[in-house]
Design an enzyme around this catalytic site. Structure first.
Site, short mmCIF file in Angstrom:
data_model
loop_
_atom_site.label_atom_id
_atom_site.label_comp_id
_atom_site.label_asym_id
_atom_site.label_seq_id
_atom_site.Cartn_x
_atom_site.Cartn_y
_atom_site.Cartn_z
N ASP A 176 0.87 -1.17 0.00
CA ASP A 176 0.00 0.00 0.00
C ASP A 176 0.91 1.23 0.00
OD1 ASP A 176 -2.34 1.66 0.52
OD2 ASP A 176 -1.58 1.81 2.56
N MET A 226 -10.67 3.87 5.65
CA MET A 226 -9.39 4.21 5.02
C MET A 226 -8.88 3.06 4.17
SD MET A 226 -7.74 7.07 5.01
CE MET A 226 -7.88 7.93 6.57
N LYS A 248 -11.34 7.01 -2.77
CA LYS A 248 -11.79 8.10 -1.92
C LYS A 248 -13.27 8.45 -2.07
CE LYS A 248 -7.75 8.00 -0.33
NZ LYS A 248 -7.55 7.02 0.76
N HIS A 287 -14.97 6.04 -0.04
CA HIS A 287 -14.75 6.39 1.36
C HIS A 287 -15.83 7.37 1.83
CE1 HIS A 287 -11.48 7.19 4.58
NE2 HIS A 287 -12.60 7.75 5.01
N ASP A 347 -1.96 -1.28 5.80
CA ASP A 347 -2.23 -0.85 7.17
C ASP A 347 -3.71 -0.79 7.52
OD1 ASP A 347 -2.10 1.39 5.23
OD2 ASP A 347 -2.76 2.59 6.95
N ALA A 371 -0.02 5.26 1.36
CA ALA A 371 -0.15 6.05 2.58
C ALA A 371 -0.40 5.17 3.80
CB ALA A 371 -1.27 7.07 2.43
N ALA A 431 -13.56 9.03 10.47
CA ALA A 431 -12.90 9.30 9.19
C ALA A 431 -11.92 8.22 8.81
CB ALA A 431 -12.20 10.66 9.24
N ARG A 460 -10.31 -1.45 -3.91
CA ARG A 460 -10.42 -2.35 -2.77
C ARG A 460 -11.85 -2.36 -2.22
NH1 ARG A 460 -5.46 0.86 -0.06
NH2 ARG A 460 -3.72 -0.11 -1.18
#
Length: 268
Positions: free
Chosen positions: A11, A48, A52, A55, A185, A13, A44, A159
């Site tokens: 990944d 993750m 986006k 998201h 992560d 970030a 928020a 994803r």
């Protein structure tokens, strides 16, 4: 024949750059606040790793946030609302994204070791191509440059769908899923790995699931830090992680463990 890991797909970030995955976090909070809705950092962070715009959809579906939306606007949100939030998100994020390309501690050393082992380095991300086209060159300036990168907007779906991993395997010429590790992560990173049928490895320090800055990790009471890390690891395992590492520098050991496991199973 000896079986071994041939590629690691990272990944971005929170895993290889942007310790703590803070680049998009403040932007999500700001954009919703501009629309009269206060969301928490914890909320928020939950989606993750997703594309986006997905998201934002996931945030709006959360019970508390959805209730705040109905209270504020007295109607259900629409696709126009989602697009408006996303357009503002992009505007704010693009203004600051170049500041979040620095590799996490140990990443450059890990890159060198993987290349010495002739293990290919791939990547997937929740960023769009336009976003990663800002982050990746900055990371390269610091010395991090994977062999291949692809974004959610370049495949049929992001994803937790496995398409980015599959494209990595095609481009890097890796025919066997057992020869691939996906490391990330977030829980959606783990689901991406499981849906692709590869090894899924979760990372704690620097990651969004732990959600701490480097300064917070270094200054926090060790007992409290362990408690938070154990909770984050539990969530990653529940999402499908095969192994967990504290930080990227621990990955070579896990590669050795997986290699030994595969060859022991082959003998059996």
């Amino acid at each position: 024949m000896k079986r071994e890991i041939k590629a690691v797909i990272f990944d971005w970030a929170g895993t290889t750059v942007d310790y703590g995955c803070f680049a998009p976090l403040d932007v999500f909070v700001q954009v919703f606040k501009e629309n009269g809705i206060e969301i928490t950092y914890e909320e928020a962070r939950k989606p993750m790793g997703m594309l986006k715009i997905d998201h934002i959809k996931a945030l709006l579906k959360m019970e508390r946030i959805h209730a705040l939306w109905l209270e504020k606007f007295n109607r259900e949100y629409t696709m126009d609302d989602i697009n408006s939030l996303y357009e503002r998100f992009e505007e704010v994020l693009f203004a600051s994204l170049e500041n979040f390309g620095e590799p996490v501690p140990g990443m450059l050393e890990l890159q060198a070791e993987l290349r010495a082992r002739k293990i290919k380095i791939g990547s997937t991300t929740g960023y769009t191509k336009e976003m990663l086209d800002i982050v990746a060159p900055k990371a390269k300036e610091f010395g991090y440059c994977p062999d291949f990168r692809i974004t959610s907007t370049e495949v049929p779906a992001g994803r937790p769908y496995p398409y980015m991993i599959f494209q990595n395997m095609i481009t890097l010429a890796i025919p066997n899923r057992n020869s691939v590790i996906k490391i990330g992560d977030t829980t959606v990173d783990m689901k991406e790995g499981k849906n692709a049928g590869v090894w899924a490895v979760g990372i704690l320090k620097g990651g969004s699931e732990l959600g701490l800055s480097k300064q917070e990790v270094e200054s926090m009471d060790s007992t409290e830090l362990k408690k938070l890390m154990d909770a984050a690891a539990k969530r990653l395992y529940a999402a499908g992680a095969d192994y967990i590492v504290e930080e990227v520098g621990d990955l070579p050991h896990i590669i050795d463990v997986i290699n030994a496991r595969m060859n022991a199973e082959e003998v059996i």
